[in-house]
Motif scaffolding. Structure first.
Motif, PDB file in Angstrom:
ATOM      1  N   THR A 134       4.926   6.290   3.847  1.00 35.66           N
ATOM      2  CA  THR A 134       4.088   7.097   4.619  1.00 35.66           C
ATOM      3  C   THR A 134       3.911   8.782   4.423  1.00 35.66           C
ATOM      4  OG1 THR A 134       6.417   7.807   5.106  1.00 35.66           O
ATOM      5  CG2 THR A 134       5.080   6.062   6.622  1.00 35.66           C
ATOM      6  N   LYS A 135       3.292   9.769   5.082  1.00 38.09           N
ATOM      7  CA  LYS A 135       2.816  11.380   4.888  1.00 38.09           C
ATOM      8  C   LYS A 135       4.132  11.443   4.896  1.00 38.09           C
ATOM      9  CE  LYS A 135      -0.134  14.984   5.906  1.00 38.09           C
ATOM     10  NZ  LYS A 135      -1.563  15.208   6.804  1.00 38.09           N
ATOM     11  N   SER A 136       4.978  11.468   6.094  1.00 36.97           N
ATOM     12  CA  SER A 136       6.248  11.906   5.606  1.00 36.97           C
ATOM     13  C   SER A 136       7.178  12.173   4.478  1.00 36.97           C
ATOM     14  CB  SER A 136       7.548  11.588   7.453  1.00 36.97           C
ATOM     15  OG  SER A 136       7.388   9.882   7.152  1.00 36.97           O
ATOM     16  N   ASP A 137       7.410  10.402   3.823  1.00 40.58           N
ATOM     17  CA  ASP A 137       8.507  10.320   2.391  1.00 40.58           C
ATOM     18  C   ASP A 137       7.733  11.031   1.670  1.00 40.58           C
ATOM     19  OD1 ASP A 137      10.045   8.728   4.215  1.00 40.58           O
ATOM     20  OD2 ASP A 137       8.767   6.312   3.227  1.00 40.58           O
ATOM     21  N   GLU A 195       1.340  -1.057  -0.389  1.00 42.34           N
ATOM     22  CA  GLU A 195       0.010   0.142  -0.389  1.00 42.34           C
ATOM     23  C   GLU A 195       0.942   0.769  -0.038  1.00 42.34           C
ATOM     24  OE1 GLU A 195      -2.998   0.660   2.637  1.00 42.34           O
ATOM     25  OE2 GLU A 195      -3.539  -1.203   3.068  1.00 42.34           O
ATOM     26  N   LYS A 196       0.597   2.254  -1.259  1.00 39.63           N
ATOM     27  CA  LYS A 196       0.601   3.296  -1.165  1.00 39.63           C
ATOM     28  C   LYS A 196      -0.063   4.808  -1.089  1.00 39.63           C
ATOM     29  CE  LYS A 196       6.020   1.500  -2.559  1.00 39.63           C
ATOM     30  NZ  LYS A 196       6.720   2.075  -3.933  1.00 39.63           N
ATOM     31  N   PRO A 197      -0.898   5.043   0.137  1.00 40.69           N
ATOM     32  CA  PRO A 197      -1.493   5.796   0.193  1.00 40.69           C
ATOM     33  C   PRO A 197      -1.377   7.017  -0.354  1.00 40.69           C
ATOM     34  CG  PRO A 197      -1.222   4.894   2.078  1.00 40.69           C
ATOM     35  CD  PRO A 197      -0.444   4.190   1.506  1.00 40.69           C
ATOM     36  N   TYR A 198      -0.151   7.639   0.402  1.00 40.11           N
ATOM     37  CA  TYR A 198      -0.124   9.029  -0.143  1.00 40.11           C
ATOM     38  C   TYR A 198       1.006   9.945  -1.274  1.00 40.11           C
ATOM     39  CZ  TYR A 198      -0.705   9.006   4.763  1.00 40.11           C
ATOM     40  OH  TYR A 198      -1.267   8.669   5.804  1.00 40.11           O
ATOM     41  N   MET A 199       0.308  10.199  -2.235  1.00 38.96           N
ATOM     42  CA  MET A 199       0.709  10.394  -3.986  1.00 38.96           C
ATOM     43  C   MET A 199       1.103  11.730  -3.922  1.00 38.96           C
ATOM     44  SD  MET A 199      -1.511   9.481  -6.989  1.00 38.96           S
ATOM     45  CE  MET A 199      -2.477  10.955  -7.773  1.00 38.96           C
ATOM     46  N   SER A 230       6.516  14.164   2.344  1.00 39.64           N
ATOM     47  CA  SER A 230       6.812  15.632   2.645  1.00 39.64           C
ATOM     48  C   SER A 230       8.068  15.748   1.593  1.00 39.64           C
ATOM     49  CB  SER A 230       6.728  15.800   3.851  1.00 39.64           C
ATOM     50  OG  SER A 230       5.326  15.878   4.339  1.00 39.64           O
ATOM     51  N   ARG A 231       9.192  14.577   1.959  1.00 42.76           N
ATOM     52  CA  ARG A 231      10.516  14.991   2.183  1.00 42.76           C
ATOM     53  C   ARG A 231      10.764  14.333   0.101  1.00 42.76           C
ATOM     54  NH1 ARG A 231      11.483  11.589   6.226  1.00 42.76           N
ATOM     55  NH2 ARG A 231      11.205   9.864   5.480  1.00 42.76           N
ATOM     56  N   HIS A 232       9.832  14.390  -0.493  1.00 39.42           N
ATOM     57  CA  HIS A 232       9.458  13.360  -2.075  1.00 39.42           C
ATOM     58  C   HIS A 232       9.484  14.854  -2.065  1.00 39.42           C
ATOM     59  CE1 HIS A 232       8.536  12.636  -6.032  1.00 39.42           C
ATOM     60  NE2 HIS A 232       7.305  13.538  -5.713  1.00 39.42           N
ATOM     61  N   LEU A 233       8.428  15.740  -2.191  1.00 42.42           N
ATOM     62  CA  LEU A 233       8.021  17.504  -2.258  1.00 42.42           C
ATOM     63  C   LEU A 233       8.890  18.118  -2.633  1.00 42.42           C
ATOM     64  CD1 LEU A 233       4.436  16.973  -0.422  1.00 42.42           C
ATOM     65  CD2 LEU A 233       4.877  17.539  -3.252  1.00 42.42           C
ATOM     66  N   ARG A 234       9.969  18.086  -2.165  1.00 42.23           N
ATOM     67  CA  ARG A 234      11.052  19.249  -1.698  1.00 42.23           C
ATOM     68  C   ARG A 234      11.954  18.771  -3.043  1.00 42.23           C
ATOM     69  NH1 ARG A 234      13.443  16.834   3.824  1.00 42.23           N
ATOM     70  NH2 ARG A 234      11.533  18.076   4.889  1.00 42.23           N
ATOM     71  N   THR A 235      11.738  17.834  -3.520  1.00 43.44           N
ATOM     72  CA  THR A 235      12.587  17.147  -5.088  1.00 43.44           C
ATOM     73  C   THR A 235      11.998  18.575  -6.459  1.00 43.44           C
ATOM     74  OG1 THR A 235      10.860  15.894  -5.675  1.00 43.44           O
ATOM     75  CG2 THR A 235      13.273  15.027  -4.323  1.00 43.44           C
ATOM     76  N   HIS A 236      10.692  18.605  -6.163  1.00 46.60           N
ATOM     77  CA  HIS A 236      10.096  20.161  -6.862  1.00 46.60           C
ATOM     78  C   HIS A 236       9.621  20.973  -5.863  1.00 46.60           C
ATOM     79  CE1 HIS A 236       8.236  16.365  -8.685  1.00 46.60           C
ATOM     80  NE2 HIS A 236       7.626  15.625  -7.679  1.00 46.60           N
ATOM     81  N   THR A 237       9.739  21.298  -5.125  1.00 47.49           N
ATOM     82  CA  THR A 237      10.055  22.605  -4.780  1.00 47.49           C
ATOM     83  C   THR A 237      11.612  23.715  -4.565  1.00 47.49           C
ATOM     84  OG1 THR A 237       9.864  22.378  -2.230  1.00 47.49           O
ATOM     85  CG2 THR A 237       7.892  22.735  -3.143  1.00 47.49           C
ATOM     86  N   GLY A 238      12.369  22.673  -4.443  1.00 48.21           N
ATOM     87  CA  GLY A 238      13.808  22.900  -3.783  1.00 48.21           C
ATOM     88  C   GLY A 238      14.345  23.867  -2.719  1.00 48.21           C
ATOM     89  N   GLU A 239      13.095  22.938  -1.636  1.00 47.24           N
ATOM     90  CA  GLU A 239      13.425  23.692  -0.619  1.00 47.24           C
ATOM     91  C   GLU A 239      14.230  22.644   0.963  1.00 47.24           C
ATOM     92  OE1 GLU A 239      10.803  23.398   4.184  1.00 47.24           O
ATOM     93  OE2 GLU A 239       9.643  22.035   2.364  1.00 47.24           O
ATOM     94  N   LYS A 240      15.098  23.794   1.327  1.00 47.35           N
ATOM     95  CA  LYS A 240      16.423  22.838   1.898  1.00 47.35           C
ATOM     96  C   LYS A 240      15.868  23.272   3.714  1.00 47.35           C
ATOM     97  CE  LYS A 240      19.244  21.874  -2.431  1.00 47.35           C
ATOM     98  NZ  LYS A 240      20.262  23.091  -2.735  1.00 47.35           N
ATOM     99  N   PRO A 241      15.739  22.950   3.437  1.00 52.19           N
ATOM    100  CA  PRO A 241      15.265  22.821   5.882  1.00 52.19           C
ATOM    101  C   PRO A 241      16.584  22.952   5.957  1.00 52.19           C
ATOM    102  CG  PRO A 241      13.544  20.967   5.416  1.00 52.19           C
ATOM    103  CD  PRO A 241      14.576  21.111   3.579  1.00 52.19           C
TER     104      PRO A 241
END
Length: 186
Positions: free
Chosen positions: A85-88, A71-75, A90-101
Motif C-alpha cells: 500500500t501507498k500508506s505503508d 503484489e507489492k507495487p509501491y517501491m 509513506s511510513r517506510h520512507l520515514r526510516t530514511h528521512t527521520g521524519e517524526k510526525p
C-alpha cells in the motif's frame, strides 16, 4: 439531487451527521456509518481465502494484495523496499528521512509511527503497568519488558557473542561486551 447536496456539503464545511459515541462529525451519512465501525467492531469485509475480516474495504484490498497475490507495487527509491500500500510506503520512507510526525503533548518525545507514540503514552504518562510477573510481582508497561524481566528467573541468556563463549540476557549488555573485542570506545 441528494448526491449533489451531499457533494456541496463538502464545500460548505457543514457536517450535520455526528457520532453519539465520540462527537466525530461528517458531511454525509455513509461516512458516519463507516465511522461507527470503529466503536462497534463490525467487520463486514471478509476474505474468501482465509479467516481475515476488515471494517474497511481498503483494508481488505491491502490484505488480499499482501497475503494472497504477493503484489507489492509501491517501491522505495532509496533502498528498493517494496510495499502493498501507498500508506505503508509513506511510513517506510520515514526510516530514511527521520521524519517524526507524532509528537507527545506532555514531553519532548516524537515518533515516526503512531503505534510507537501510543506505546510511549501508555508507558510514560498513563501510569498503567498491565503486565505482571507471577514469580515476584514485578509490573511492566510492555510485554517485551516483562519477557526481558522473566530471564532473571529462568537464567536464559539468548544473546550470544560470536567471538567467545559470553552470553547475555539483554542485547544492550552483549553490545557493551562486544566492544571489548572491537576496541570501540563510544
Amino acid at each position: 439531487k441528494p448526491t449533489l447536496e451531499q457533494h456541496l456539503a463538502k464545500h460548505s464545511g457543514e457536517k450535520p451527521y455526528m457520532c453519539g459515541e465520540c462527537g466525530y462529525r461528517t458531511a454525509d451519512r455513509s461516512t458516519l456509518s463507516r465511522h461507527m465501525r470503529t466503536h462497534t467492531g463490525e467487520k463486514p469485509y471478509t476474505c474468501d481465502q482465509c479467516d481475515y475480516s476488515a471494517a474497511w474495504r481498503g483494508n481488505l484490498a491491502a490484505h488480499l494484495a499482501a497475503k494472497h497475490t504477493g503484489e507489492k507495487p509501491y517501491m522505495c527509491g532509496e533502498c528498493g523496499h517494496r510495499t502493498t500500500t501507498k500508506s505503508d510506503l509513506s511510513r517506510h520512507l520515514r526510516t530514511h528521512t527521520g521524519e517524526k510526525p507524532y509528537r507527545c503533548d506532555q514531553c519532548d518525545f516524537a515518533a515516526a509511527l503512531k503505534v510507537n507514540m501510543d506505546r510511549h503514552l501508555a508507558a510514560k504518562h498513563s501510569g498503567e503497568k498491565p503486565y505482571m510477573c507471577v514469580e515476584c510481582g514485578y509490573r511492566a508497561t510492555q510485554k517485551a519488558h516483562l519477557s526481558r524481566h522473566m530471564r532473571t528467573h529462568t537464567g536464559e541468556k539468548p544473546y550470544k557473542c560470536d567471538q567467545c563463549d559470553y552470553s547475555a540476557t539483554q542485547k544492550s549488555t552483549l553490545d557493551r561486551h562486544q566492544r571489548k573485542h572491537t576496541g570501540e570506545k563510544p
